[in-house]
Scaffold this motif. Structure first.
Motif, PDB file in Angstrom:
ATOM      1  N   CYS A 265       0.858  -1.176   0.000  1.00 28.60           N
ATOM      2  CA  CYS A 265       0.000   0.000   0.000  1.00 28.60           C
ATOM      3  C   CYS A 265       0.898   1.230   0.000  1.00 28.60           C
ATOM      4  CB  CYS A 265      -0.930  -0.005   1.218  1.00 28.60           C
ATOM      5  SG  CYS A 265      -0.100   0.153   2.815  1.00 28.60           S
ATOM      6  N   VAL A 266       0.348   2.346  -0.489  1.00 25.18           N
ATOM      7  CA  VAL A 266       1.164   3.557  -0.580  1.00 25.18           C
ATOM      8  C   VAL A 266       0.459   4.754   0.053  1.00 25.18           C
ATOM      9  CG1 VAL A 266       2.159   5.250  -2.156  1.00 25.18           C
ATOM     10  CG2 VAL A 266       2.437   2.827  -2.620  1.00 25.18           C
ATOM     11  N   GLY A 267       1.111   5.298   1.095  1.00 25.27           N
ATOM     12  CA  GLY A 267       0.727   6.596   1.635  1.00 25.27           C
ATOM     13  C   GLY A 267       1.782   7.567   1.110  1.00 25.27           C
ATOM     14  N   GLY A 268       2.877   7.663   1.844  1.00 25.78           N
ATOM     15  CA  GLY A 268       4.028   8.407   1.329  1.00 25.78           C
ATOM     16  C   GLY A 268       4.980   7.507   0.552  1.00 25.78           C
ATOM     17  N   GLY A 269       4.832   6.189   0.719  1.00 24.09           N
ATOM     18  CA  GLY A 269       5.597   5.246  -0.092  1.00 24.09           C
ATOM     19  C   GLY A 269       6.636   4.411   0.641  1.00 24.09           C
ATOM     20  N   SER A 270       6.732   4.528   1.990  1.00 26.55           N
ATOM     21  CA  SER A 270       7.894   3.902   2.645  1.00 26.55           C
ATOM     22  C   SER A 270       7.780   2.381   2.809  1.00 26.55           C
ATOM     23  CB  SER A 270       8.193   4.570   3.984  1.00 26.55           C
ATOM     24  OG  SER A 270       7.267   4.200   4.972  1.00 26.55           O
ATOM     25  N   ASN A 271       6.591   1.862   3.156  1.00 24.43           N
ATOM     26  CA  ASN A 271       6.542   0.397   3.326  1.00 24.43           C
ATOM     27  C   ASN A 271       6.575  -0.288   1.973  1.00 24.43           C
ATOM     28  OD1 ASN A 271       3.847  -1.346   2.842  1.00 24.43           O
ATOM     29  ND2 ASN A 271       3.215   0.766   3.276  1.00 24.43           N
ATOM     30  N   PHE A 272       5.938   0.343   0.968  1.00 22.22           N
ATOM     31  CA  PHE A 272       5.989  -0.202  -0.390  1.00 22.22           C
ATOM     32  C   PHE A 272       7.437  -0.250  -0.882  1.00 22.22           C
ATOM     33  CE2 PHE A 272       6.464   0.630  -4.892  1.00 22.22           C
ATOM     34  CZ  PHE A 272       5.794  -0.460  -5.429  1.00 22.22           C
ATOM     35  N   ALA A 273       8.146   0.871  -0.751  1.00 24.07           N
ATOM     36  CA  ALA A 273       9.534   0.941  -1.221  1.00 24.07           C
ATOM     37  C   ALA A 273      10.412  -0.019  -0.431  1.00 24.07           C
ATOM     38  CB  ALA A 273      10.064   2.372  -1.081  1.00 24.07           C
ATOM     39  N   GLY A 274      10.154  -0.119   0.885  1.00 22.81           N
ATOM     40  CA  GLY A 274      10.949  -1.013   1.710  1.00 22.81           C
ATOM     41  C   GLY A 274      10.893  -2.443   1.204  1.00 22.81           C
ATOM     42  N   LEU A 275       9.713  -2.864   0.765  1.00 19.34           N
ATOM     43  CA  LEU A 275       9.576  -4.217   0.211  1.00 19.34           C
ATOM     44  C   LEU A 275      10.110  -4.273  -1.222  1.00 19.34           C
ATOM     45  CD1 LEU A 275       8.448  -7.147   0.342  1.00 19.34           C
ATOM     46  CD2 LEU A 275       6.287  -6.237  -0.530  1.00 19.34           C
ATOM     47  N   ALA A 276       9.724  -3.321  -2.056  1.00 20.18           N
ATOM     48  CA  ALA A 276       9.957  -3.443  -3.505  1.00 20.18           C
ATOM     49  C   ALA A 276      11.381  -3.082  -3.933  1.00 20.18           C
ATOM     50  CB  ALA A 276       8.959  -2.555  -4.251  1.00 20.18           C
ATOM     51  N   TYR A 277      12.004  -2.082  -3.308  1.00 22.31           N
ATOM     52  CA  TYR A 277      13.269  -1.569  -3.851  1.00 22.31           C
ATOM     53  C   TYR A 277      14.393  -2.605  -3.897  1.00 22.31           C
ATOM     54  CZ  TYR A 277      11.527   3.271  -4.202  1.00 22.31           C
ATOM     55  OH  TYR A 277      10.827   4.406  -4.545  1.00 22.31           O
ATOM     56  N   PRO A 278      14.573  -3.435  -2.894  1.00 19.51           N
ATOM     57  CA  PRO A 278      15.637  -4.443  -3.017  1.00 19.51           C
ATOM     58  C   PRO A 278      15.411  -5.387  -4.215  1.00 19.51           C
ATOM     59  CG  PRO A 278      15.094  -4.141  -0.724  1.00 19.51           C
ATOM     60  CD  PRO A 278      14.036  -3.402  -1.514  1.00 19.51           C
ATOM     61  N   ALA A 383      -4.150  -3.644   9.466  1.00 15.88           N
ATOM     62  CA  ALA A 383      -4.383  -2.201   9.470  1.00 15.88           C
ATOM     63  C   ALA A 383      -5.174  -1.862   8.204  1.00 15.88           C
ATOM     64  CB  ALA A 383      -3.056  -1.454   9.471  1.00 15.88           C
ATOM     65  N   PRO A 384      -6.090  -0.890   8.284  1.00 15.54           N
ATOM     66  CA  PRO A 384      -6.836  -0.499   7.073  1.00 15.54           C
ATOM     67  C   PRO A 384      -5.892  -0.117   5.927  1.00 15.54           C
ATOM     68  CG  PRO A 384      -7.824   0.508   9.013  1.00 15.54           C
ATOM     69  CD  PRO A 384      -6.556  -0.157   9.476  1.00 15.54           C
ATOM     70  N   GLU A 385      -4.726   0.436   6.259  1.00 13.71           N
ATOM     71  CA  GLU A 385      -3.738   0.765   5.222  1.00 13.71           C
ATOM     72  C   GLU A 385      -3.299  -0.521   4.515  1.00 13.71           C
ATOM     73  OE1 GLU A 385      -3.593   1.794   8.366  1.00 13.71           O
ATOM     74  OE2 GLU A 385      -3.396   3.989   8.390  1.00 13.71           O
ATOM     75  N   SER A 386      -2.865  -1.495   5.310  1.00 11.11           N
ATOM     76  CA  SER A 386      -2.366  -2.756   4.754  1.00 11.11           C
ATOM     77  C   SER A 386      -3.446  -3.484   3.958  1.00 11.11           C
ATOM     78  CB  SER A 386      -1.880  -3.678   5.876  1.00 11.11           C
ATOM     79  OG  SER A 386      -1.143  -2.966   6.833  1.00 11.11           O
ATOM     80  N   ALA A 387      -4.707  -3.286   4.342  1.00 11.62           N
ATOM     81  CA  ALA A 387      -5.799  -3.978   3.657  1.00 11.62           C
ATOM     82  C   ALA A 387      -5.887  -3.564   2.184  1.00 11.62           C
ATOM     83  CB  ALA A 387      -7.126  -3.722   4.382  1.00 11.62           C
ATOM     84  N   HIS A 388      -5.322  -2.413   1.835  1.00 15.97           N
ATOM     85  CA  HIS A 388      -5.256  -2.021   0.411  1.00 15.97           C
ATOM     86  C   HIS A 388      -4.378  -3.001  -0.366  1.00 15.97           C
ATOM     87  CE1 HIS A 388      -6.869   1.701   2.059  1.00 15.97           C
ATOM     88  NE2 HIS A 388      -7.139   2.106   0.831  1.00 15.97           N
ATOM     89  N   ALA A 389      -3.261  -3.398   0.237  1.00 22.00           N
ATOM     90  CA  ALA A 389      -2.373  -4.366  -0.422  1.00 22.00           C
ATOM     91  C   ALA A 389      -3.054  -5.728  -0.510  1.00 22.00           C
ATOM     92  CB  ALA A 389      -1.056  -4.469   0.350  1.00 22.00           C
ATOM     93  N   ILE A 390      -3.801  -6.074   0.543  1.00 21.06           N
ATOM     94  CA  ILE A 390      -4.524  -7.350   0.547  1.00 21.06           C
ATOM     95  C   ILE A 390      -5.563  -7.365  -0.565  1.00 21.06           C
ATOM     96  CG2 ILE A 390      -6.084  -8.818   1.899  1.00 21.06           C
ATOM     97  CD1 ILE A 390      -4.685  -7.721   4.427  1.00 21.06           C
TER      98      ILE A 390
END
Ligand code: PLP
Length: 444
Positions: A265-278, A383-390
């Motif tokens: 999920c993307v708010g400012g992008g940090s958890n998405f980038a943390g997973l995707a960038y590597p 979290a409702p945020e994470s549920a977007h990724a789900i």
């Protein structure tokens, strides 16, 4: 099913020793932040008044990797890293999909989300530079909780400006921060000139994230030995989150999996980038699709424009080149508070522009229904945020089923929803709005 497939657990010593930097892997150099008055690039020196020197260095670094300080790595290990990668067997069965779905468990952090990964690093660098106090803002409260714990670990004082409406509605988040020793005030507060001015004009102002940021910045500038700390958007924040993706790569390797889809999920992008960038940096995944899931109520990537804009609502920050809905955009009051940000990290924006990342937007009723299905089948209330990724993972798995394709899907469970039961309650009571921006009050 064997037990390795159900939950892929690395050894504690496998906690990453380096951060993976995406900047050297972008096709074009990232457009620099600019000073709104002169339209000239801001010198890194200007950022030193606010952030620890090491963070400013990392913000513009083009090194491939940067060492994780041993003190920070120890905190990460004491806080649940490496986090498990779990196979969503219950969800796969519920969907009757031939896909294999895995999720990275950032919910196991003591504060309940991925945010401690960067809060710990920022607090460490500040403490090492002789700083005694950190100021920040928080909306939904996940960032404030992470900063409070990180400051407790490193013996710093934490000052949190919490959006007043959240302070009232999410009382337990404030209590959690205070339990960790932080000072938490509802914003607008009487501790800053900006807050006092708003309180005089509007005594019952519910607050916004923009106001809280302005208060935290004013606090930082007016206090000796204080630095400001930010939970998303900036390059160094995304860098600190790269521990997530590095662990995930090792975990997938251990079961011979190559993901077809990597989702966050993307708010400012940090958890998405943390997973995707590597994954993006490694070049081993040319065929993997990277999916950024955002709310239709705050559709920065799917409906925003790519341009220079302020990072905050009050217009105090340098301008960043990013997908944005406009710094004055007031997102509707959806329950995924962490996704109500008008812009998206410049590097995530650049990768969307390059076509490397595909954004999708979902409305909160569909999202929370996805969260309920996940809770029923996996046991974890997301979290409702994470549920977007789900929601994105479910849609992809169902589409694959139609086509008889067996894809490997990985998503980031950025946090748990134990402080968000009001959202699920509203869904079940049938009182939840879809997303009607024009009807929603001006609060974050
Ligand atoms: C803060 C938060 C987000 C959104 O922030 P990003 O920087 O986009 O990751 C997502 N999920 C959870 C659980 C959060 O706390």
């Amino acid at each position: 099913m064997n037990k390795e497939q159900a939950r892929i657990q690395l050894d504690i010593e496998d906690t990453p020793k380096e951060y993976v930097n995406l900047l050297p892997h972008l096709k074009n150099p990232l457009p620099p932040p600019i000073n709104p008055a002169t339209e000239e690039p801001v010198s890194p020196d200007a950022l030193l008044a606010l952030f620890p020197g090491e963070c400013v260095k990392q913000e513009i670094s083009t090194e491939n990797t940067i060492p994780v300080p041993e003190e920070v790595r120890e905190i990460l290990m004491r806080s649940g890293r490496p986090t498990p990668l779990q196979r969503a067997i219950g969800l796969e069965r519920a969907l009757k999909t031939p896909c294999r779905i895995y999720y990275k468990r950032e919910d196991v952090s003591p504060t309940g989300s991925h945010k401690l990964n960067t809060a710990a690093a920022q607090a460490y660098y500040a403490q090492k530079e002789g700083i005694e106090r950190m100021a920040t803002e928080t909306g939904a409260g996940q960032w404030g909780s992470a900063v409070s714990l990180a400051c407790a670990y490193f013996g710093l004082e934490a000052m949190v400006y919490m959006v007043r409406i959240s302070y009232q509605q999410k009382q337990y988040r404030g209590t959690l921060m205070r339990t960790y020793g932080a000072k938490v005030v509802p914003s607008p507060s009487d501790l800053t000139e900006f807050g006092r001015k708003i309180n005089e004009e509007h005594p019952d102002h519910p607050g916004t994230l923009g106001i809280a940021i302005s208060e935290a910045l004013e606090d930082t500038i007016n206090h000796e030995n204080t630095k400001y700390t930010l939970g998303s958007v900036l390059n160094f924040v995304l860098l600190h989150q790269s521990v997530i993706g590095q662990e995930t790569i090792a975990q997938l390797d251990s079961v011979d999996e190559t993901p077809d889809y990597v989702i966050g999920c993307v708010g400012g992008g940090s958890n998405f980038a943390g997973l995707a960038y590597p994954f993006i940096a490694s070049k081993r995944y040319p065929d993997t699709k990277f999916i950024a899931a955002e709310p239709t109520a705050c559709p920065s990537l799917t409906k925003g424009t790519y341009r220079y804009d302020f990072g905050d609502t009050a217009g105090l920050t340098p301008k960043l080149k990013m997908y944005t809905l406009g710094a004055d955009f007031t997102p509707p009051k959806i329950h995924a508070g962490g996704l109500r940000y008008h812009g998206v990290a410049p590097s995530v924006s650049a990768l969307v522009l390059e076509g490397r990342i595909t954004p999708y937007a979902y409305n909160q009723i569909d999202v929370l229904n996805a969260g309920v299905l996940f809770a029923k089948s996996e046991g974890i209330v997301p979290a409702p945020e994470s549920a977007h990724a789900i929601k994105a993972a479910i849609d992809i798995a169902l589409e694959a089923k139609e086509k008889n394709q067996s894809s490997t899907i990985v998503f980031n469970l950025s946090g748990h929803g134990h402080f968000d039961m009001a959202a699920y309650g509203a869904l079940m009571d049938g009182t939840l709005n879809g997303d009607t921006p024009e009807l929603t009050p001006l609060v974050m």
